[in-house]
Write an enzyme that holds these catalytic residues in place. Structure first.
Site, PDB file in Angstrom:
ATOM      1  N   CYS A  37      10.531  -0.326  -8.958  1.00 18.61           N
ATOM      2  CA  CYS A  37       9.647   0.851  -8.192  1.00 18.61           C
ATOM      3  C   CYS A  37       9.051   1.486  -9.342  1.00 18.61           C
ATOM      4  CB  CYS A  37      10.479   1.699  -7.192  1.00 18.61           C
ATOM      5  SG  CYS A  37      11.014   0.624  -5.917  1.00 18.61           S
ATOM      6  N   CYS A  88      -5.848  -7.581  -1.771  1.00 16.12           N
ATOM      7  CA  CYS A  88      -4.756  -6.769  -2.529  1.00 16.12           C
ATOM      8  C   CYS A  88      -5.354  -6.199  -3.635  1.00 16.12           C
ATOM      9  CB  CYS A  88      -3.766  -7.702  -2.544  1.00 16.12           C
ATOM     10  SG  CYS A  88      -4.122  -9.252  -3.597  1.00 16.12           S
ATOM     11  N   CYS A 110      19.696  -1.089  -4.182  1.00 18.63           N
ATOM     12  CA  CYS A 110      18.477  -1.053  -3.766  1.00 18.63           C
ATOM     13  C   CYS A 110      17.998  -0.847  -2.288  1.00 18.63           C
ATOM     14  CB  CYS A 110      17.774  -2.556  -4.092  1.00 18.63           C
ATOM     15  SG  CYS A 110      16.042  -2.637  -3.802  1.00 18.63           S
ATOM     16  N   PHE A 136      -9.134 -18.977   3.029  1.00 20.16           N
ATOM     17  CA  PHE A 136      -7.910 -18.379   2.256  1.00 20.16           C
ATOM     18  C   PHE A 136      -6.692 -18.103   3.388  1.00 20.16           C
ATOM     19  CE2 PHE A 136     -11.420 -17.199  -0.409  1.00 20.16           C
ATOM     20  CZ  PHE A 136     -11.050 -17.791  -1.457  1.00 20.16           C
TER      21      PHE A 136
END
Length: 404
Positions: free
Chosen positions: A67, A362, A141, A268
């Site tokens: 992160c 993205c 986590c 895609f």
């Protein structure tokens, strides 16, 4: 040690001071001190903190590289991610409406890749340390679902069996309806003994499937994923949206864009993330470069009930994009390319005259580039939905609604 004012965040989430000098784990408006080493600041101390700075919720944040933004408030991160997309579009002269961002909750990531390494005393499994190849354990986590986090123990056991002392294994763990789907790369060659040991581990730990460097070693139960009314068994290592919440937000936006379209082309298409939910109300032609993914999609459709016809085509859309005459029968197109975008296919879409395009991406940079191509061809970008599946990271996803 001089002082520096953090002016903005860079695309990787680091603070950027004049120079530019990159300063990780800082926020705009903060005054920091440290020693400049090349383009980075070392021995960083926060002199004047931002009002948006918060205590990181995860105890591993300072050491773990998983992160990058837990030191920032949720509101700041949400606004920053929307601004990244808005600024990318503005660089091409495009303005549009933005829907409120959808952010996945903590403990929702359903896939992760653990690093697992042999040590002198045994093995270690976790994530890479921040800015390092070292592997650190991350038992607390808060990013992963509990079952995926539990996959770290499997990664540890796999390293004991099949990791060399020279390199770490990459152990991809994905939650499925039948249990964990585990795909390992970077291991020792699988001889007869290792195959037997791996198969025994798969059985003992109740894994759905175990793949070793591309070879399926054991399959206890098909690791199915649910896409709309269909169950699909993806090939090992196939792409899957990071969280169920994020996937639902993307599908919802795409549904709204295609509206009442009766015939949809999905480019895609992967294993059917959009194709199969959309087939509840429309005929869908799914095109994907990976033949195994198309085969999984088609099998999922054949076993589902209540769906309209879905056809699949394995085709490299980078080298052989669908041409305008091949898109003539589509009322709407969905396109979800990888990070590099789909420059060649977008150029053909721009010439096609398809009434509605749902563009999932993205990468703000390539999304904006492709959006500019469509806008120049006469499309309007009606709105954008930003989706944050990769909480506390700089990654951002978006869906754009394009209409003629």
């Amino acid at each position: 040690m001089g002082e520096h004012l953090i002016q903005r965040l860079g695309i990787h989430g680091d603070g950027v001071a004049e120079g530019p000098v990159f300063v990780p784990l800082t926020l705009p408006g903060e005054v920091v001190s440290g020693t400049v080493e090349g383009q980075r600041l070392a021995e960083v101390k926060i002199v004047t903190p931002s009002e948006e700075r918060v205590a990181a919720p995860c105890r591993h944040f300072r050491s773990c590289g998983g992160c990058q933004l837990q030191h920032a408030s949720d509101g700041f991160v949400a606004d920053w991610k929307v601004a990244v997309v808005r600024d990318a579009l503005a660089a091409h002269g495009i303005e549009t409406a933005f829907r409120p961002i959808v952010t996945s909750p903590p403990a929702s990531r359903r896939r992760a890749t653990f690093a697992a390494r042999r040590t002198k005393k045994g093995a270690i499994a976790g994530f890479h340390a921040r800015g390092s190849d070292a592997v650190i354990e991350i038992p607390g986590c808060i990013l992963l679902t509990p079952d995926v986090l539990g996959g770290r123990d499997n990664a540890h056991a796999l390293a004991l069996l099949g990791a060399s002392r020279k390199a770490a294994l990459a152990v991809a763990v994905t939650a499925s309806r039948a249990g964990l789907d585990v795909a390992v790369t970077g291991g020792k060659p699988a001889d007869v003994t290792l195959r037997q040991e791996l198969a025994a581990l798969c059985e003992a730990r109740g894994l759905a499937r175990l793949t070793w460097d591309g070879e399926v070693i054991a399959l206890r139960a098909p690791p199915a994923q649910v896409f709309g009314p269909a169950e699909v068994v993806p090939p090992p290592g196939a792409f899957l949206q990071a969280t169920q919440d994020g996937e639902a937000a993307l599908v919802h936006a795409v549904r709204e864009i295609v509206g009442d379209a009766r015939s949809i082309t999905d480019l895609f298409a992967g294993c059917g993330t959009f194709s199969l939910p959309l087939a509840a109300g429309a005929r869908v032609h799914a095109v994907e470069g990976d033949a195994a993914m198309i085969a999984a999609l088609e099998q999922g459709w054949r076993h589902a009930k209540g769906l309209q016809r879905v056809t699949g085509e394995a085709r490299d859309l980078f080298r052989r994009p669908l041409l305008p005459d091949e898109l003539q029968g589509a009322d709407a197109v969905v396109i979800d390319p990888p990070r590099a975008g789909a420059e060649a296919q977008i150029a053909e879409l721009a010439r096609s005259g398809v009434a509605r395009i749902a563009h999932v991406s993205c990468s703000p940079v390539t999304f904006a580039r492709d959006a500019a191509t469509l806008v120049r061809a006469g499309y309007a970008l009606d709105w954008v939905q930003v989706v944050d599946q990769f909480r506390w990271s700089p990654h951002v996803e978006m869906v754009g609604a394009f209409t003629r």
